[in-house]
Design a protein around this motif. Structure first.
Motif, PDB file in Angstrom:
ATOM      1  N   GLY A 226     -13.140   3.074  18.223  1.00  0.00           N
ATOM      2  CA  GLY A 226     -11.767   2.857  18.683  1.00  0.00           C
ATOM      3  C   GLY A 226     -10.809   2.909  17.516  1.00  0.00           C
ATOM      4  N   VAL A 227      -9.731   2.158  17.625  1.00  0.00           N
ATOM      5  CA  VAL A 227      -8.766   2.111  16.522  1.00  0.00           C
ATOM      6  C   VAL A 227      -8.955   0.808  15.764  1.00  0.00           C
ATOM      7  CG1 VAL A 227      -6.910   1.167  18.008  1.00  0.00           C
ATOM      8  CG2 VAL A 227      -6.325   2.288  15.859  1.00  0.00           C
ATOM      9  N   LEU A 228      -8.930   0.938  14.469  1.00  0.00           N
ATOM     10  CA  LEU A 228      -9.031  -0.225  13.585  1.00  0.00           C
ATOM     11  C   LEU A 228      -7.648  -0.403  12.974  1.00  0.00           C
ATOM     12  CD1 LEU A 228     -11.327  -2.011  12.658  1.00  0.00           C
ATOM     13  CD2 LEU A 228     -11.898  -0.319  10.928  1.00  0.00           C
ATOM     14  N   PHE A 229      -7.060  -1.570  13.198  1.00  0.00           N
ATOM     15  CA  PHE A 229      -5.697  -1.864  12.721  1.00  0.00           C
ATOM     16  C   PHE A 229      -5.841  -2.894  11.616  1.00  0.00           C
ATOM     17  CE2 PHE A 229      -1.725  -4.393  14.484  1.00  0.00           C
ATOM     18  CZ  PHE A 229      -1.191  -4.484  13.208  1.00  0.00           C
ATOM     19  N   ALA A 230      -5.565  -2.451  10.384  1.00  0.00           N
ATOM     20  CA  ALA A 230      -5.660  -3.362   9.241  1.00  0.00           C
ATOM     21  C   ALA A 230      -4.269  -3.860   8.880  1.00  0.00           C
ATOM     22  CB  ALA A 230      -6.279  -2.639   8.046  1.00  0.00           C
ATOM     23  N   GLY A 231      -4.084  -5.172   8.915  1.00  0.00           N
ATOM     24  CA  GLY A 231      -2.871  -5.790   8.371  1.00  0.00           C
ATOM     25  C   GLY A 231      -3.116  -5.985   6.885  1.00  0.00           C
ATOM     26  N   LEU A 232      -2.284  -5.375   6.055  1.00  0.00           N
ATOM     27  CA  LEU A 232      -2.545  -5.366   4.616  1.00  0.00           C
ATOM     28  C   LEU A 232      -1.439  -6.067   3.844  1.00  0.00           C
ATOM     29  CD1 LEU A 232      -3.419  -1.569   4.315  1.00  0.00           C
ATOM     30  CD2 LEU A 232      -5.061  -3.468   4.337  1.00  0.00           C
ATOM     31  N   MET A 233      -1.798  -6.680   2.730  1.00  0.00           N
ATOM     32  CA  MET A 233      -0.808  -7.186   1.781  1.00  0.00           C
ATOM     33  C   MET A 233      -0.926  -6.324   0.530  1.00  0.00           C
ATOM     34  SD  MET A 233       1.414  -9.695   1.619  1.00  0.00           S
ATOM     35  CE  MET A 233       0.971 -11.292   2.311  1.00  0.00           C
ATOM     36  N   LEU A 234       0.195  -5.728   0.126  1.00  0.00           N
ATOM     37  CA  LEU A 234       0.173  -4.912  -1.098  1.00  0.00           C
ATOM     38  C   LEU A 234       0.465  -5.865  -2.264  1.00  0.00           C
ATOM     39  CD1 LEU A 234       2.090  -1.776   0.249  1.00  0.00           C
ATOM     40  CD2 LEU A 234      -0.371  -2.248   0.250  1.00  0.00           C
ATOM     41  N   THR A 235      -0.582  -6.379  -2.864  1.00  0.00           N
ATOM     42  CA  THR A 235      -0.432  -7.375  -3.934  1.00  0.00           C
ATOM     43  C   THR A 235      -0.366  -6.668  -5.282  1.00  0.00           C
ATOM     44  OG1 THR A 235      -2.757  -7.716  -4.495  1.00  0.00           O
ATOM     45  CG2 THR A 235      -1.928  -8.901  -2.565  1.00  0.00           C
ATOM     46  N   GLU A 236      -0.043  -7.454  -6.315  1.00  0.00           N
ATOM     47  CA  GLU A 236       0.014  -6.879  -7.669  1.00  0.00           C
ATOM     48  C   GLU A 236      -1.336  -6.333  -8.094  1.00  0.00           C
ATOM     49  OE1 GLU A 236       1.656  -9.729 -10.349  1.00  0.00           O
ATOM     50  OE2 GLU A 236       3.704  -9.033  -9.926  1.00  0.00           O
ATOM     51  N   SER A 237      -2.407  -6.907  -7.526  1.00  0.00           N
ATOM     52  CA  SER A 237      -3.737  -6.411  -7.907  1.00  0.00           C
ATOM     53  C   SER A 237      -4.310  -5.480  -6.833  1.00  0.00           C
ATOM     54  CB  SER A 237      -4.674  -7.590  -8.186  1.00  0.00           C
ATOM     55  OG  SER A 237      -4.663  -8.468  -7.094  1.00  0.00           O
ATOM     56  N   GLY A 238      -3.425  -4.809  -6.091  1.00  0.00           N
ATOM     57  CA  GLY A 238      -3.890  -3.795  -5.130  1.00  0.00           C
ATOM     58  C   GLY A 238      -3.832  -4.285  -3.699  1.00  0.00           C
ATOM     59  N   PRO A 239      -4.081  -3.376  -2.730  1.00  0.00           N
ATOM     60  CA  PRO A 239      -4.016  -3.749  -1.314  1.00  0.00           C
ATOM     61  C   PRO A 239      -5.147  -4.704  -0.932  1.00  0.00           C
ATOM     62  CG  PRO A 239      -4.150  -1.343  -1.610  1.00  0.00           C
ATOM     63  CD  PRO A 239      -4.394  -1.954  -2.935  1.00  0.00           C
ATOM     64  N   LYS A 240      -4.791  -5.732  -0.171  1.00  0.00           N
ATOM     65  CA  LYS A 240      -5.809  -6.671   0.308  1.00  0.00           C
ATOM     66  C   LYS A 240      -5.675  -6.824   1.818  1.00  0.00           C
ATOM     67  CE  LYS A 240      -6.478  -9.223  -3.922  1.00  0.00           C
ATOM     68  NZ  LYS A 240      -6.385 -10.495  -4.632  1.00  0.00           N
ATOM     69  N   LEU A 241      -6.806  -7.054   2.461  1.00  0.00           N
ATOM     70  CA  LEU A 241      -6.816  -7.220   3.912  1.00  0.00           C
ATOM     71  C   LEU A 241      -6.299  -8.608   4.282  1.00  0.00           C
ATOM     72  CD1 LEU A 241      -7.825  -5.952   6.651  1.00  0.00           C
ATOM     73  CD2 LEU A 241      -9.846  -7.381   6.337  1.00  0.00           C
ATOM     74  N   ILE A 242      -5.298  -8.664   5.169  1.00  0.00           N
ATOM     75  CA  ILE A 242      -4.871  -9.959   5.740  1.00  0.00           C
ATOM     76  C   ILE A 242      -5.718 -10.222   6.977  1.00  0.00           C
ATOM     77  CG2 ILE A 242      -2.989 -11.314   6.716  1.00  0.00           C
ATOM     78  CD1 ILE A 242      -1.004  -9.437   5.334  1.00  0.00           C
ATOM     79  N   GLU A 243      -5.775  -9.231   7.856  1.00  0.00           N
ATOM     80  CA  GLU A 243      -6.549  -9.403   9.098  1.00  0.00           C
ATOM     81  C   GLU A 243      -6.808  -8.044   9.715  1.00  0.00           C
ATOM     82  OE1 GLU A 243      -4.489 -10.964  12.455  1.00  0.00           O
ATOM     83  OE2 GLU A 243      -2.965  -9.411  12.333  1.00  0.00           O
ATOM     84  N   TYR A 244      -7.807  -8.016  10.594  1.00  0.00           N
ATOM     85  CA  TYR A 244      -8.052  -6.824  11.404  1.00  0.00           C
ATOM     86  C   TYR A 244      -7.658  -7.089  12.848  1.00  0.00           C
ATOM     87  CZ  TYR A 244     -10.811  -3.797   8.304  1.00  0.00           C
ATOM     88  OH  TYR A 244     -11.213  -2.936   7.329  1.00  0.00           O
ATOM     89  N   ASN A 245      -7.193  -6.022  13.514  1.00  0.00           N
ATOM     90  CA  ASN A 245      -7.035  -6.062  14.963  1.00  0.00           C
ATOM     91  C   ASN A 245      -7.859  -4.923  15.543  1.00  0.00           C
ATOM     92  OD1 ASN A 245      -4.966  -8.221  15.235  1.00  0.00           O
ATOM     93  ND2 ASN A 245      -3.820  -6.820  13.961  1.00  0.00           N
ATOM     94  N   ALA A 246      -8.349  -5.131  16.765  1.00  0.00           N
ATOM     95  CA  ALA A 246      -9.266  -4.172  17.395  1.00  0.00           C
ATOM     96  C   ALA A 246      -8.537  -3.209  18.321  1.00  0.00           C
ATOM     97  CB  ALA A 246     -10.333  -4.949  18.173  1.00  0.00           C
ATOM     98  N   ARG A 247      -7.249  -3.045  18.105  1.00  0.00           N
ATOM     99  CA  ARG A 247      -6.346  -2.321  19.028  1.00  0.00           C
ATOM    100  C   ARG A 247      -5.167  -1.806  18.226  1.00  0.00           C
ATOM    101  NH1 ARG A 247      -2.253  -5.751  18.222  1.00  0.00           N
ATOM    102  NH2 ARG A 247      -2.964  -7.767  17.555  1.00  0.00           N
TER     103      ARG A 247
END
Ligand code: AMP
Ligand code: GLY
Length: 424
Positions: free
Chosen positions: A265-286
């Protein structure tokens, strides 16, 4: 092919619009839908919780593909019920949907696969969680483990606020979702939504967007489901996107396949673009709502065919997704009171919005008159050469909509619009 779309919000209206326009879609049904979706699909009175009725409908109506819009039916195992009946479905199984359904599940996966995310601890007792606060610095990020309709994250500025949040969660304020709690480090940076399609083996990027979660201009006031979005989000540069695919998305798909719970399906990644690179905040399944509305306005291919290829583990054979090289921007018109108790029944006249599209979310018909029936009511969506132009086109369309009990933010897209001004 014949398709059944599950859901009734603005996200599903955007999906219905794109699916109805797909050359490979013969007949589109939607359950339960809304008046806007009814312009693109035949509405069916099915309850997404009634898996047996949905399976029955699919068999009786030769449904070739079910597209599940919201997360709750996925976490409840609707895809599993359809698999048993041999009906293809766009959306993950209950096991794989734990990526959204359990924050602890996702954090453990991130640890095991070395995926960049905030450091965390998971607690199943209030006493342990209170003791655990000593390992974190304020602001404390406290999350109910399970689905909480977007309300399960509390950012507590002080130790006392953190204690109150833990009291609420373990006291049942979030139902079963709060029986287990995650506390994690606070991350700083700009947030971005990133989407990828996967059939469990292959993965393709499916665009970026930026949401606006707070209800008020300047990102003030309480959190909402999202007051507006634009796509693409140029802050996620091609180099950052490649890093996200390599360090976050692909390792997630691989570890789930290795654990015998392949994600489809679709993987929706909520990301934080931090000083040390992109980090995952959370995933959604939609898809995100309202991110889906802007992605669909830009997507150029046969969505039905792409979703069917994803559902049937044939993604490698599908044409690569192509998006318009323009910015799409959507503004949410919400009913007064949202995100508290929204005023219901306010009349809506959409009028001639030109090239903009108005996706309907919380609407219903009352004696043939379109009226508000939820918090987020309309998603007014427009294209432009850049965010500034898309923003003026969307607000020009809002000006012709008559919805006296509605309101919207007046600054959707502001981060990108400011960057565009600076670069002139
Ligand atoms: P979530 O439901 O996990 O996306 O969280 C809702 C919102 O809380 C996110 O969009 C962020 O704005 C914020 N948030 C969640 N986790 C963190 C974190 N670790 N650091 C900073 N902000 C966070
Ligand atoms: N707009 C954020 C979400 O759909 O979760």
């Amino acid at each position: 092919m014949n398709i059944l779309l599950i859901g009734s919000g603005g996200r599903e209206h955007a999906l219905a619009w794109k699916l109805a326009g797909s050359p490979s879609c013969d007949k589109l049904y939607a359950a339960p839908g809304n008046p806007g979706i009814g312009e693109n699909a035949e509405l069916v009175d099915l309850d997404p919780r009634d898996h047996a009725a949905i399976v029955c409908f699919c068999v009786d109506n030769d449904i070739d593909l079910v597209v599940v819009g919201p997360e709750t039916p996925l976490v409840d195992g609707l895809a599993d019920s359809l698999h048993v009946a041999d009906v293809a479905v766009f959306g993950p199984t209950a096991k794989a949907a734990q990526l959204e359904g359990s924050k602890g599940f996702t954090k453990e996966l991130c640890s095991a696969a070395n995926i960049p995310t905030a450091a965390y601890e998971r607690y199943t007792s209030k006493a342990d969680a209170i003791a655990g606060l000593a390992d974190f610095k304020p602001p404390f990020v406290i999350k109910a483990d399970g689905l909480a309709a977007g309300k399960g994250v509390i950012i507590a500025e002080t130790h006392d606020d953190a204690l109150a949040a833990l009291d609420d969660m373990f006291g049942g304020g979030f139902g079963d979702a709060g029986a287990s709690v995650v506390i994690e480090d606070f991350m700083t940076g700009e947030e971005v939504s990133f989407f990828a399609l996967t059939d469990g083996i292959d993965v393709v990027a499916f665009g970026s967007a930026q949401d606006h979660k707070r209800v008020g201009d300047g990102d003030t006031g309480p959190n909402t489901g999202g007051m507006g979005a634009y796509s693409p989000a140029p802050v996620l540069t091609p180099a950052l996107e490649a890093e996200v695919m390599a360090k976050i998305i692909k390792p997630t798909v691989k570890i789930l396949a290795d654990k015998d719970m392949p994600y489809s399906g679709v993987l929706f990644a909520g990301l934080m673009l931090t000083e040390s690179g992109p980090k995952l905040i959370e995933y959604n399944a939609r898809f995100g709502d309202p991110e889906c509305q802007v992605l669909m306005m830009r997507y150029q291919g046969d969505l039905a065919q792409l979703m069917q290829a994803t559902a049937n583990a044939m993604l490698s054979k599908a044409p690569a997704p192509v998006f318009l090289d323009q910015t799409a921007l959507t503004v949410v018109l919400a009913a007064k009171g949202y995100p508290g108790t929204p005023e219901k029944g306010g009349t809506i006249c959409i009028g001639d919005v030109g090239n903009a599209l108005v996706f309907q979310a919380g609407t219903t018909l009352n004696d043939g008159q379109l009226v508000a029936n939820g918090g987020r009511v309309l998603n007014v969506t427009a294209l432009g050469a850049n965010a500034s132009e898309a923003q003026s086109n969307a607000y020009a369309a809002i000006d012709v909509i008559d919805f006296p009990t509605g309101f919207c933010r007046s600054d959707i897209g502001w981060r990108e619009v400011e960057r565009e001004k600076m670069s002139k």
